[in-house]
Design a protein around this motif. Structure first.
Motif, short mmCIF file in Angstrom:
data_model
loop_
_atom_site.label_atom_id
_atom_site.label_comp_id
_atom_site.label_asym_id
_atom_site.label_seq_id
_atom_site.Cartn_x
_atom_site.Cartn_y
_atom_site.Cartn_z
N ASP A 28 -47.39 -41.96 27.65
CA ASP A 28 -46.26 -42.09 28.35
C ASP A 28 -46.69 -40.57 29.56
OD1 ASP A 28 -46.54 -45.30 28.15
OD2 ASP A 28 -44.09 -45.35 28.04
N ALA A 29 -45.91 -39.97 28.51
CA ALA A 29 -46.21 -38.65 29.15
C ALA A 29 -47.70 -38.10 30.01
CB ALA A 29 -44.64 -37.21 28.43
N LEU A 30 -48.14 -38.13 28.70
CA LEU A 30 -49.51 -38.01 29.00
C LEU A 30 -50.60 -38.77 30.06
CD1 LEU A 30 -51.37 -37.50 25.47
CD2 LEU A 30 -51.19 -35.76 26.96
N GLY A 31 -50.05 -39.88 30.08
CA GLY A 31 -49.89 -40.83 31.29
C GLY A 31 -49.71 -39.85 32.69
N THR A 32 -48.56 -39.54 32.65
CA THR A 32 -48.32 -39.12 34.19
C THR A 32 -47.78 -37.70 34.85
OG1 THR A 32 -45.41 -38.55 32.52
CG2 THR A 32 -45.75 -40.65 33.54
N ALA A 33 -48.17 -37.17 33.33
CA ALA A 33 -48.72 -35.79 33.22
C ALA A 33 -50.51 -35.90 33.81
CB ALA A 33 -49.41 -34.93 32.26
N HIS A 88 -44.94 -35.40 8.98
CA HIS A 88 -46.13 -34.33 9.27
C HIS A 88 -46.76 -35.31 10.35
CE1 HIS A 88 -47.28 -32.26 5.26
NE2 HIS A 88 -46.24 -32.03 5.79
N ALA A 89 -46.06 -36.08 11.13
CA ALA A 89 -47.00 -36.89 11.90
C ALA A 89 -45.99 -37.05 12.88
CB ALA A 89 -46.99 -38.57 11.89
N ASN A 90 -44.86 -36.18 12.83
CA ASN A 90 -43.53 -36.24 14.00
C ASN A 90 -44.23 -34.94 14.48
OD1 ASN A 90 -40.78 -36.43 14.65
ND2 ASN A 90 -40.04 -35.74 13.58
N VAL A 91 -44.69 -33.90 13.71
CA VAL A 91 -44.72 -32.59 14.03
C VAL A 91 -46.00 -32.38 15.28
CG1 VAL A 91 -45.27 -30.74 13.54
CG2 VAL A 91 -43.61 -31.68 12.11
N ALA A 92 -46.66 -33.80 14.35
CA ALA A 92 -48.21 -34.00 14.89
C ALA A 92 -47.74 -34.51 16.97
CB ALA A 92 -49.05 -34.93 15.17
N LEU A 93 -47.01 -35.34 16.61
CA LEU A 93 -45.97 -36.02 18.23
C LEU A 93 -45.52 -35.07 18.85
CD1 LEU A 93 -44.97 -39.10 16.18
CD2 LEU A 93 -46.35 -39.36 17.90
N GLU A 94 -44.96 -34.36 18.18
CA GLU A 94 -43.29 -33.38 19.57
C GLU A 94 -44.62 -32.10 19.82
OE1 GLU A 94 -40.20 -30.06 18.61
OE2 GLU A 94 -41.81 -30.88 16.87
N ARG A 95 -45.83 -32.17 18.73
CA ARG A 95 -46.83 -31.02 19.76
C ARG A 95 -47.75 -32.14 20.83
NH1 ARG A 95 -49.28 -28.55 14.54
NH2 ARG A 95 -47.14 -27.08 13.97
N VAL A 96 -47.80 -33.12 20.89
CA VAL A 96 -48.57 -33.82 21.63
C VAL A 96 -47.95 -33.86 23.03
CG1 VAL A 96 -49.61 -36.01 22.15
CG2 VAL A 96 -50.40 -35.59 20.64
N TYR A 99 -47.65 -30.94 24.75
CA TYR A 99 -49.27 -30.50 25.54
C TYR A 99 -49.14 -31.35 27.12
CZ TYR A 99 -51.28 -29.84 20.85
OH TYR A 99 -51.65 -29.20 19.89
N ALA A 100 -48.24 -32.60 27.10
CA ALA A 100 -48.10 -32.90 28.37
C ALA A 100 -47.06 -32.41 29.36
CB ALA A 100 -47.45 -34.45 28.27
N VAL A 101 -46.40 -31.61 28.71
CA VAL A 101 -45.35 -31.09 29.70
C VAL A 101 -46.48 -29.75 29.93
CG1 VAL A 101 -44.04 -28.94 29.17
CG2 VAL A 101 -42.75 -30.93 27.82
N ASN A 189 -57.58 -28.32 27.83
CA ASN A 189 -58.07 -27.54 26.42
C ASN A 189 -56.74 -28.44 26.09
OD1 ASN A 189 -57.95 -25.46 23.68
ND2 ASN A 189 -55.71 -25.32 24.58
N SER A 190 -55.51 -28.27 26.43
CA SER A 190 -54.77 -29.42 25.98
C SER A 190 -54.84 -30.75 25.63
CB SER A 190 -53.28 -29.77 27.19
OG SER A 190 -52.97 -28.52 27.00
#
Length: 361
Positions: A28-33, A88-96, A99-101, A189-190
Motif C-alpha cells: 500500500d505504501a508503494l502504491g500511495t508513493a 530474512h524475508a522481514n528484512v526484505a519487507l522493511e527495505r521495500v 523504497y516507498a519512503v 532505482n527504488s
C-alpha cells in the motif's frame, strides 16, 4: 495432534498473519508513493513518509514473534528453516517500505511533474515490480516453492525495463533540471530494487520449503570483435569449454566476415574448434543488450559497437593481438594462434573468477 503441536501451529499461523499484514502495508505504501509522485500530491507523499513508522513497528513485532518462537519451541528441520527464512524475508519487507519512503521524498522535491513518457514508464516499472512483490509474498506465505521459482524469473524482465527506462530518462534529460533527473533516477532505482527484494523473498521460500540454498548465478557474457571470425569466437569457445557452468556465452561482430578454412584447421590444433561457427553481425536492441551482464570488446572500445551501454551491464575492453598474417609460415601462424588462444583463455579465466570467485568451474 498433541497440545504442543497445536500451540506450535497456532504460533506459526500468527507469524504468517503478521507477515501478511506487514506485506500489505508495504505494498500500500508503494502504491500511495507512486500515486503521490504522478499526481503531485504532497500531502499523500508526506503521509507515506510518516506511515513508515507504522511499518517499522510491524517489522519489529514480526521480528520479536520469530525470536520468541525459537525460544519457546526450539524448532528444528523444516520449522527452523521457515523461521530463519521469515526473519530474512522481514528484512526484505522493511527495505521495500524504505523504497516507498524514498519515492515519496523525491516526489515532494520535484520541480517538474513527469511528462507523458516518464509517467508511463513509472507506471510500467511500478506495475511490474509490485506484481512480482505480491506474487513473492503469496508464494512465501503459502509455502509454494514452484510459484517462488516462477516468480524469480520476472526479475530479469524488471531489470530490462529499468535499462530501457534509464536510457529514455537520459534522452529526456534536457527537459529536466539536474535535481529532477537525479530524483527520477532515484525513483526508478527504488522501483527496480523492489523486484530484487521480491526475488530474495522467493529464494527464502525455496529454502524454507526444500532446504535448497540460493542457486549460483549464471552470468551472460557477450564478446565483440570486428567480423566475428577470430577473437570473439575464440573467447566464446574457450569460455564454453572451460567454464560450462559459469555462464552463457555469445559472440558477434561489427559485421559478419568469412571463415578461412586454413585458419579453422590451425585453431583446431590449439584445441579451439570453430568448424561449425557461423559469423554473425551485431543487430541487438537496447533491451536485447540488457540481457547481458558483461559485454567484452576484443577489438577497440565497447562504445564503438554499442551506442548506449545498459545500466546494469559492465563493459570491458581486452587488449589482445589482432589478425595473423597469412604470409607467415604455417608453423609461425600455428604458434601465433596458440599464443592468442592462451592469452584470451587467461582473460576469460580472470573474468569468470571475478564474477564467481571460488565457485568458478
Amino acid at each position: 495432534m498433541s497440545h504442543y503441536e497445536e500451540r506450535l501451529e497456532r504460533d506459526l499461523s500468527r507469524i504468517k498473519e503478521q507477515a501478511t499484514l506487514l506485506a500489505k502495508r508495504v505494498d500500500d505504501a508503494l502504491g500511495t508513493a507512486v500515486r503521490a509522485l504522478l499526481s503531485g500530491d504532497d500531502k499523500l507523499a508526506y503521509a507515506t513518509v510518516l506511515g513508515d513508522q507504522r511499518i517499522n513497528a510491524e517489522n519489529r513485532k514480526l521480528d520479536k514473534m520469530c525470536h520468541a518462537f525459537i525460544g519457546v519451541h526450539l524448532p528444528s528441520a523444516g520449522h527452523l528453516r521457515l523461521i530463519t527464512a521469515m526473519i530474512h524475508a522481514n528484512v526484505a519487507l522493511e527495505r521495500v517500505g524504505d523504497y516507498a519512503v524514498t519515492i515519496a521524498r523525491e516526489s515532494v522535491h520535484l520541480a517538474k511533474r513527469p511528462d507523458a513518457l516518464i509517467k508511463r514508464e513509472v507506471e510500467l516499472l511500478a506495475g511490474e515490480s509490485r506484481q512480482m512483490f505480491k506474487q513473492a509474498v503469496c508464494g512465501f506465505i503459502d509455502g509454494n516453492a514452484e510459484k517462488a521459482k516462477a516468480t524469480m524469473i520476472m526479475a530479469d524482465q524488471v531489470e530490462r525495463t529499468f535499462d530501457v527506462v534509464f536510457a529514455d530518462l537520459v534522452t529526456e534529460g534536457e527537459n529536466f533540471s539536474i535535481e529532477d533527473l537525479f530524483a527520477y533516477l532515484g525513483v526508478f532505482n527504488s522501483l527496480e530494487r523492489v523486484s530484487d527484494q521480491a526475488k530474495n523473498i522467493c529464494e527464502e521460500t525455496v529454502f524454507a520449503v526444500t532446504g535448497q540454498s540460493k542457486a549460483n548465478k549464471v552470468f551472460r557474457i557477450l564478446f565483440l570483435d570486428e567480423d566475428n571470425t577470430l577473437l570473439g569466437p575464440i573467447a566464446e569457445t574457450v569460455a564454453r569449454k572451460n567454464f560450462p557452468e559459469g555462464g552463457e556465452y555469445r559472440s558477434l561482430g561489427r559485421q559478419a566476415g568469412a571463415m578461412a578454412p586454413e585458419m579453422v584447421n590451425l585453431l583446431q590444433d590449439t584445441g579451439v574448434d570453430l568448424a561449425r561457427h557461423q559469423p554473425k553481425a551485431m543487430n541487438l536492441s537496447l533491451r536485447d543488450l540488457a540481457d547481458f551482464h558483461v559485454i567484452v570488446s576484443l577489438q577497440g572500445p565497447v562504445k564503438s559497437y554499442v551506442d548506449n551501454i545498459p545500466f546494469h551491464t559492465a563493459a570491458l575492453e581486452w587488449d589482445v593481438g589482432g589478425s595473423v598474417a597469412a604470409e607467415l609460415p604455417e608453423e609461425q601462424r600455428r604458434e601465433r594462434y596458440e599464443n592468442l588462444t592462451r592469452e584470451i583463455a587467461v582473460q576469460v579465466s580472470n573474468l569468470i573468477t571475478t564474477l564467481r570467485g571460488e565457485e568458478a568451474d
